[in-house]
Structures are given as structure tokens and as C-alpha cells.
Design an enzyme around this catalytic site. Structure first.
Site, short mmCIF file in Angstrom:
data_model
loop_
_atom_site.label_atom_id
_atom_site.label_comp_id
_atom_site.label_asym_id
_atom_site.label_seq_id
_atom_site.Cartn_x
_atom_site.Cartn_y
_atom_site.Cartn_z
N THR A 1 1.81 10.11 4.15
CA THR A 1 0.79 11.02 3.62
C THR A 1 -0.54 10.95 4.39
OG1 THR A 1 0.45 9.25 2.06
CG2 THR A 1 1.50 11.22 1.20
N ASP B 1 0.87 -1.16 0.00
CA ASP B 1 0.00 0.00 0.00
C ASP B 1 0.92 1.23 0.00
OD1 ASP B 1 -2.34 1.65 0.49
OD2 ASP B 1 -1.65 1.78 2.57
N LEU B 2 0.40 2.40 -0.34
CA LEU B 2 1.26 3.59 -0.40
C LEU B 2 1.12 4.47 0.85
CD1 LEU B 2 3.15 5.46 -2.11
CD2 LEU B 2 1.06 6.61 -2.87
N ASP B 3 -0.09 5.06 0.98
CA ASP B 3 -0.30 6.05 2.04
C ASP B 3 -0.21 5.41 3.43
OD1 ASP B 3 -0.88 8.28 0.33
OD2 ASP B 3 -2.83 7.40 -0.08
N GLU C 1 0.13 -3.29 4.69
CA GLU C 1 -1.01 -2.37 4.79
C GLU C 1 -1.08 -1.66 6.15
OE1 GLU C 1 -3.62 -0.82 3.94
OE2 GLU C 1 -3.95 -1.42 1.88
N ASP C 2 -1.53 -0.42 6.15
CA ASP C 2 -1.72 0.29 7.43
C ASP C 2 -3.20 0.48 7.76
OD1 ASP C 2 -2.18 2.23 5.39
OD2 ASP C 2 -1.98 3.80 6.90
N SER D 1 -2.71 0.69 -4.34
CA SER D 1 -3.22 1.81 -3.55
C SER D 1 -4.59 2.27 -4.04
CB SER D 1 -2.23 2.97 -3.66
OG SER D 1 -2.80 4.16 -3.16
N ALA D 2 -5.41 2.75 -3.10
CA ALA D 2 -6.71 3.32 -3.47
C ALA D 2 -6.57 4.73 -4.03
CB ALA D 2 -7.60 3.36 -2.23
N LYS E 1 -11.17 -0.97 -1.30
CA LYS E 1 -10.86 -1.86 -0.19
C LYS E 1 -11.98 -1.68 0.84
CE LYS E 1 -5.95 -0.77 -0.82
NZ LYS E 1 -4.77 -0.07 -0.27
N LYS F 1 -8.90 5.58 6.19
CA LYS F 1 -7.65 5.01 5.68
C LYS F 1 -7.95 3.86 4.73
CE LYS F 1 -4.53 6.32 9.38
NZ LYS F 1 -3.68 5.84 10.47
C1 BG6 Z 1 -5.72 5.76 0.31
C2 BG6 Z 1 -5.78 6.52 1.61
O1 BG6 Z 1 -4.42 5.29 0.08
O2 BG6 Z 1 -6.12 6.59 -0.79
C3 BG6 Z 1 -7.17 7.10 1.81
O3 BG6 Z 1 -5.46 5.66 2.68
C4 BG6 Z 1 -7.53 7.96 0.60
O4 BG6 Z 1 -7.20 7.84 3.00
C5 BG6 Z 1 -7.44 7.13 -0.67
O5 BG6 Z 1 -8.86 8.46 0.75
C6 BG6 Z 1 -7.76 7.93 -1.94
O6 BG6 Z 1 -6.75 8.86 -2.16
P1 BG6 Z 1 -6.80 10.00 -3.26
O7 BG6 Z 1 -5.38 10.50 -3.33
O8 BG6 Z 1 -7.25 9.38 -4.55
O9 BG6 Z 1 -7.76 11.03 -2.77
MG MG Z 2 -2.70 3.20 3.62
#
Ligand code: BG6
Ligand code: MG
Length: 223
Positions: free
Chosen positions: A17, A9-11, A169-170, A114-115, A145, A45
Site C-alpha cells: 500500500t 507493520d502493515l503498509d 518494519e519497512d 500499524s500507524a 512512530k 512511511k
Molecule cells: C503508515 C504508513 O502505515 O500509516 C504511512 O506507512 C501512513 O505512510 C500512516 O501515513 C497512516 O495511515 P492512514 O491510513 O491512517 O492514513
Molecule cells: Mg510501513
């Protein structure tokens, strides 16, 4: 040749972030008069931008037109972008590079799952693109997710069976998604929140090479 695939996962896993997402949502929540704490933010998240706004509006009992909904989505993202615009390598979380280098040096396929629709831009800013064989982000998936879609697509792109993959994943929703995909899951952060993970670490500084080497053997050993 390894059969193991590592999906990150990224964030909140690779880069710090999660706090910027929180600040951007908090600003919108304040504008709308909706109380919003870091505890509320746990539910955001791993969840898509659209779903986050739906949850926020449910919290405030606010109903809006689709046009207003889109304007607030855009406002939140512009605010978020103002934070990430100045990001650089210093915002890669501690010891992430240590783990990525270990895997890269052993030619183990790696994917980002990542989402976020901003995932690729962030990876470019922090110069991590070269580590990943594939990037599956919020633009490539239709189901958020805890649906396993993002990780299934990542495994497919790596050409590695789901049961040979592990996900870092966090987010609780992300651990659920990894488990639903039939993959191993590693929770990064609060082990109480991430109690459904197969392994838990507070952060990457707790992950050592023995753990990684055992994990690779375990994933490779699966038939
Ligand atoms: C996820 C975050 O990686 O991305 C979420 O954990 C976030 O908090 C989601 O809402 C969507 O991100 P973005 O950058 O498309 O608004
Ligand atoms: Mg995350």
C-alpha cells in the site's frame, strides 16, 4: 509454550500500500504546487496521517487554518480509500503468507502494529485478520512512530515482554520505534535506509525457515 511475540507493520511489509499512500499525497502536493518525489515520501512511511500533512505543509511553507488542515486530511484519505477499496489477496506481498503460516502453525503469537487508521479495513480486504491475535492501529495510539507506543501496546496485548518481541518494519521511523521499545527489529526494504535494524531483508522471499526458527529460539532464550 513460547514466550516469543512477532509484531508486523502493515503498509509496505504485509501489503503493497506504500505506493497508494504516495499517489494520494502526490495528488494533494500537486494541487498545492509542492514538489513531492518518492524520496520525499520516505519521510512519510510509518508516520501518522496528521504528521504527514504537517511535513508536507512545512515543505511547501504553507500555513493553514485547522479547518482547512482537516479538509486536506480528509481529501487525502478519500483519495487513498479509492485505491484500497478494490484491494484483494493479490496485494499481499510475496512470501508473507509463507512466514505467517510458519508462525501460526507453531502457535506463535502475532500482532499487527500499524500507524494506519485504515489497517483493520485493509486486513479484512486481504483476508489476513485470522492470523493476528491482536491489531493495534492508528486509532489506538496517541504518539506516532518513532515513539514505541504502538509496539508496546501490541506486546502488552499479546502479554509478552518487549524483549521477547520482534518487529518487522519497512520504515526508518518504525525501526527506531522497535529499537526504542527494546525489541528486536527486522528491516524490510532498503538496508541503507533501515541501517539501524538488527536484521535486513529486501523482502519476505529472502526470509527462510532457519532464520525464523533461530529468531524464535533467540527470543525464547531471553530471560
Ligand atoms: C503508515 C504508513 O502505515 O500509516 C504511512 O506507512 C501512513 O505512510 C500512516 O501515513 C497512516 O495511515 P492512514 O491510513 O491512517 O492514513
Ligand atoms: Mg510501513
Amino acid at each position: 509454550m513460547t514466550k516469543a511475540g512477532f509484531i508486523f507493520d502493515l503498509d509496505g511489509v504485509v501489503v503493497d500500500t506504500a505506493g497508494y499512500h504516495y499517489l494520494a499525497w502526490k495528488k494533494l502536493a500537486d494541487d498545492l504546487g509542492i514538489p513531492f518525489t518518492k524520496i520525499d515520501n520516505e519521510r512519510f512511511k510509518g508516520v501518522s496521517r496528521k504528521r504527514c500533512l504537517e511535513i508536507l505543509l512545512e515543505m511547501g511553507n504553507i500555513r493553514v487554518s485547522p479547518e482547512q488542515f482537516d479538509r486536506w486530511l480528509q481529501e487525502k484519505n478519500e483519495d487513498y480509500l479509492s485505491y484500497i477499496n478494490s484491494m484483494d489477496e493479490t496485494e499481499i506481498l510475496p512470501d508473507v503468507i509463507k512466514v505467517l503460516d510458519y508462525l501460526k502453525n507453531r502457535n506463535i503469537p502475532m500482532a499487527l502494529g500499524s500507524a494506519s487508521k485504515n489497517a483493520r479495513a485493509i486486513l479484512e480486504k486481504v483476508k489476513l485478520i485470522p492470523y493476528f491475535n491482536t491489531v493495534v492501529d492508528g486509532n489506538a495510539v496517541t504518539k506516532a512512530k518513532p515513539d514505541p507506543e504502538v509496539f508496546m501496546k501490541a506486546a502488552e496485548a499479546l502479554d509478552i515482554a518487549a524483549e521477547h518481541c520482534v518487529v518487522f518494519e519497512d520504515a526508518r521511523a518504525g525501526i527506531k520505534a522497535a529499537n526504542a521499545a527494546g525489541m528486536k527489529s527486522v528491516g524490510i526494504g532498503n538496508s541503507e535506509v533501515l541501517s539501524e535494524a538488527d536484521h535486513n531483508f529486501k523482502n519476505f522471499t529472502e526470509i527462510d525457515f532457519d532464520f525464523l526458527s533461530n529468531l524464535v529460539s533467540e527470543l525464547n532464550g531471553k530471560v
